[in-house]
Scaffold this motif. Structure first.
Motif, PDB file in Angstrom:
ATOM      1  N   LEU A   1     -11.731  -9.058   5.802  1.00  0.00           N
ATOM      2  CA  LEU A   1     -11.472 -10.398   5.283  1.00  0.00           C
ATOM      3  C   LEU A   1     -11.963 -11.474   6.236  1.00  0.00           C
ATOM      4  N   THR A   2     -12.458 -12.568   5.668  1.00  0.00           N
ATOM      5  CA  THR A   2     -12.883 -13.720   6.461  1.00  0.00           C
ATOM      6  C   THR A   2     -12.401 -14.992   5.783  1.00  0.00           C
TER       7      THR A   2
ATOM      8  N   GLU B   1      -0.063  -5.969   6.027  1.00  0.00           N
ATOM      9  CA  GLU B   1      -0.636  -4.870   5.245  1.00  0.00           C
ATOM     10  C   GLU B   1      -0.523  -5.145   3.752  1.00  0.00           C
ATOM     11  N   ARG B   2       0.647  -5.643   3.335  1.00  0.00           N
ATOM     12  CA  ARG B   2       0.861  -5.947   1.923  1.00  0.00           C
ATOM     13  C   ARG B   2      -0.026  -7.108   1.474  1.00  0.00           C
ATOM     14  N   LEU B   3      -0.172  -8.103   2.344  1.00  0.00           N
ATOM     15  CA  LEU B   3      -1.017  -9.253   2.028  1.00  0.00           C
ATOM     16  C   LEU B   3      -2.466  -8.819   1.837  1.00  0.00           C
ATOM     17  N   VAL B   4      -2.965  -8.002   2.746  1.00  0.00           N
ATOM     18  CA  VAL B   4      -4.347  -7.521   2.647  1.00  0.00           C
ATOM     19  C   VAL B   4      -4.534  -6.686   1.386  1.00  0.00           C
ATOM     20  N   ASP B   5      -3.592  -5.785   1.115  1.00  0.00           N
ATOM     21  CA  ASP B   5      -3.669  -4.950  -0.096  1.00  0.00           C
ATOM     22  C   ASP B   5      -3.705  -5.822  -1.348  1.00  0.00           C
TER      23      ASP B   5
ATOM     24  N   VAL C   1      -6.378  -8.026  -6.084  1.00  0.00           N
ATOM     25  CA  VAL C   1      -6.714  -9.157  -6.957  1.00  0.00           C
ATOM     26  C   VAL C   1      -8.229  -9.347  -7.016  1.00  0.00           C
ATOM     27  N   HIS C   2      -8.900  -9.097  -5.907  1.00  0.00           N
ATOM     28  CA  HIS C   2     -10.371  -9.188  -5.907  1.00  0.00           C
ATOM     29  C   HIS C   2     -10.979  -8.145  -6.834  1.00  0.00           C
ATOM     30  N   ARG C   3     -10.297  -6.994  -6.984  1.00  0.00           N
ATOM     31  CA  ARG C   3     -10.766  -5.945  -7.913  1.00  0.00           C
ATOM     32  C   ARG C   3     -10.496  -6.312  -9.365  1.00  0.00           C
TER      33      ARG C   3
END
Length: 211
Positions: free
Chosen positions: A23-24, A107-111, A116-118
């Motif tokens: 992520l960036t 971890e939950r935030l990244v997941d 959502v991106h998927r």
């Protein structure tokens, strides 16, 4: 893109996300009024936005995004508090795709961002029950369906797991199926319900009495 009127909160989230190499953070905004202009300049893949902000809140900003002439409108994940479930409902109607409590773990935030991106819609499980309770109290406001929806027992089970805030990966683990199989089954459920995303599937399920 991060949107929050509190600079320290934005900086804290930005620091956390810097620990996730996939992520960036490409842009930031301190108010909903800035969102459309900044999206047009930076084209972020995801917008992570506070639901409560002065001048223009997160819900109004999502509406402004969809009313704009942006070529590509990125999905929005709302950051909220436990008591904001009424606002979560409004954000669902506005078109937000994800809802996370502000104390969410990295971890939950990244997941959630990846999911959502998927193309998935995600409500953090600890928010889900409050949202569902509110929806069930409003159930009489929905119109009755003329024809029953032919969902199988397994599809109803998947629908209830979606309502519980489970991702495709979590559903696959619970049902001992591959994530690809679950993704196909979720798509079939959405098609049968005549809806385009998981959140509207939950609304439809309540209307039809599956939940």
């Amino acid at each position: 893109m991060l949107v929050d009127d509190q600079t320290l909160v934005r900086e804290g989230i930005k620091s956390l996300l810097s620990l996730a190499p996939e992520l960036t953070v490409v842009a930031e905004a301190g108010d909903g009024m800035e969102v459309v202009d900044i999206i047009s300049k930076h084209s972020p893949d995801i917008v992570l936005m506070d639901i409560r902000m002065p001048v223009m809140n997160g819900i109004e900003a999502v509406k402004a995004m969809h009313a704009s002439h942006l070529e590509n409108i990125p999905p929005v994940i709302m950051l909220t508090t436990f008591d904001d479930h009424q606002l979560v409902l409004q954000a669902i109607q506005a078109g937000a795709k994800g809802f996370l409590l502000k104390d969410v773990a990295l971890e939950r935030l990244v997941d959630a961002i990846v999911a959502v991106h998927r193309g998935e819609t995600l409500i953090q499980p600890s928010l889900t029950q409050k949202v569902l309770t509110t929806l069930q109290n409003k159930k009489s406001d929905f119109e009755s369906s003329a024809e029953p929806i032919p969902l199988s027992v397994k599809e109803v089970e998947i629908l209830r797991l979606i309502a519980a805030g489970c991702s495709n990966r979590e559903i696959s683990e619970m049902m001992f199926k591959s994530e690809g199989t679950v993704k196909n089954q979720v798509s079939n459920v959405l098609d049968k319900l005549g809806v385009r995303d998981r959140t509207r599937a939950v609304l439809k399920a309540i209307e039809l009495g599956f939940i």
